[in-house]
Write an enzyme that holds these catalytic residues in place. Sequence first.
Site, PDB file in Angstrom:
ATOM      1  N   GLU A  11     -10.149   5.884   3.669  1.00  0.00           N
ATOM      2  CA  GLU A  11      -9.841   6.578   2.423  1.00  0.00           C
ATOM      3  C   GLU A  11     -11.051   6.762   1.504  1.00  0.00           C
ATOM      4  O   GLU A  11     -11.094   7.729   0.743  1.00  0.00           O
ATOM      5  CB  GLU A  11      -8.742   5.816   1.665  1.00  0.00           C
ATOM      6  N   ILE A  23       0.861  -1.182   0.000  1.00  0.00           N
ATOM      7  CA  ILE A  23       0.000   0.000   0.000  1.00  0.00           C
ATOM      8  C   ILE A  23       0.895   1.229   0.000  1.00  0.00           C
ATOM      9  O   ILE A  23       1.798   1.354   0.834  1.00  0.00           O
ATOM     10  CB  ILE A  23      -0.933   0.011   1.223  1.00  0.00           C
ATOM     11  N   PHE A  24       0.649   2.154  -0.927  1.00  0.00           N
ATOM     12  CA  PHE A  24       1.469   3.355  -1.053  1.00  0.00           C
ATOM     13  C   PHE A  24       0.822   4.514  -0.303  1.00  0.00           C
ATOM     14  O   PHE A  24      -0.351   4.824  -0.491  1.00  0.00           O
ATOM     15  CB  PHE A  24       1.636   3.735  -2.525  1.00  0.00           C
ATOM     16  N   GLY A  25       1.603   5.165   0.567  1.00  0.00           N
ATOM     17  CA  GLY A  25       1.128   6.322   1.313  1.00  0.00           C
ATOM     18  C   GLY A  25       1.858   7.573   0.881  1.00  0.00           C
ATOM     19  O   GLY A  25       3.080   7.554   0.718  1.00  0.00           O
ATOM     20  N   TYR A  26       1.132   8.674   0.703  1.00  0.00           N
ATOM     21  CA  TYR A  26       1.743   9.919   0.254  1.00  0.00           C
ATOM     22  C   TYR A  26       1.361  11.107   1.143  1.00  0.00           C
ATOM     23  O   TYR A  26       1.880  12.205   0.966  1.00  0.00           O
ATOM     24  CB  TYR A  26       1.335  10.227  -1.193  1.00  0.00           C
ATOM     25  N   GLY A  27       0.454  10.894   2.113  1.00  0.00           N
ATOM     26  CA  GLY A  27       0.031  11.943   3.044  1.00  0.00           C
ATOM     27  C   GLY A  27       0.052  11.396   4.449  1.00  0.00           C
ATOM     28  O   GLY A  27       1.010  10.735   4.866  1.00  0.00           O
ATOM     29  N   SER A  28      -1.029  11.614   5.185  1.00  0.00           N
ATOM     30  CA  SER A  28      -1.068  11.176   6.585  1.00  0.00           C
ATOM     31  C   SER A  28      -0.963   9.660   6.734  1.00  0.00           C
ATOM     32  O   SER A  28      -0.592   9.165   7.803  1.00  0.00           O
ATOM     33  CB  SER A  28      -2.352  11.670   7.263  1.00  0.00           C
TER      34      SER A  28
END
Length: 249
Positions: free
Chosen positions: A150, A71-76
């Site tokens: 999300e 899973i790719f996270g880019y914010g919180s």
Amino acid sequence: MTHPSDPFAHHPELRGQIADPETSFFRTFDVEALLQAHPHLTDLRDWVYSDAEREAIRRDALAGHDGDLWIFGYGSLMWDPALRFAELRRARLEGYARRLILLDDKGGRGTKEAPGLMAALDDGPGCDGLAFRIAAADVEIETEILFRREMIGPGYLPILHPVVLADQTVSALVFVADHGEAVILSDICRDRQLRYLATGAGLLGTSRDYLASIVDHFCQFGIEDAHCSALLREVDARIAATTAEDATP
């Protein structure tokens, strides 16, 4: 491939910078409970997905997937994933960029009277973030938790997309901007963007503080994002100028 038993084996410098999933607010987040606690959020109720709709989206996004899931996270999601992960890696997603273009006028970090903005992945040259590997046995329960967070309502598209790690490329679940939805403001002008970020506020706090949290955490993580840093400087300058004007007799 042999996986490390320590989730932070590749990046020990990030140990202690990722919130404990067991104590995360998002681990047990439920939009219905939120609406019951805040019945005045009628606009939010009209916008959210039902549990059945959200589950259908989740199953469609993961159709054909088998085994461990990245899973790719880019914010919180980077510093507070609320997920039980087996491995953490720095990662880069090509073809997208982190942008503050997700309209929040439902009460989270903005209202109809004072809209706010949150981050989304728009088309762009690339985005640095973190990738979390979820063990196959945990994928079902962890993605159900993730989608409750999300996919509260329309705005994101969950897709499987390649992300680049230091030593390999993996397929990861990514939530990108859904340009077919009105809440995605890809063509927002700079003045309107600054105004929304400077004045938007709701139950979760201000849009300004949301952006500041992104910039602060990126400093801790050693991630460069000139766009977000410049945006925060302009927002703070706008707030300071407005405060000075209000204080002028």
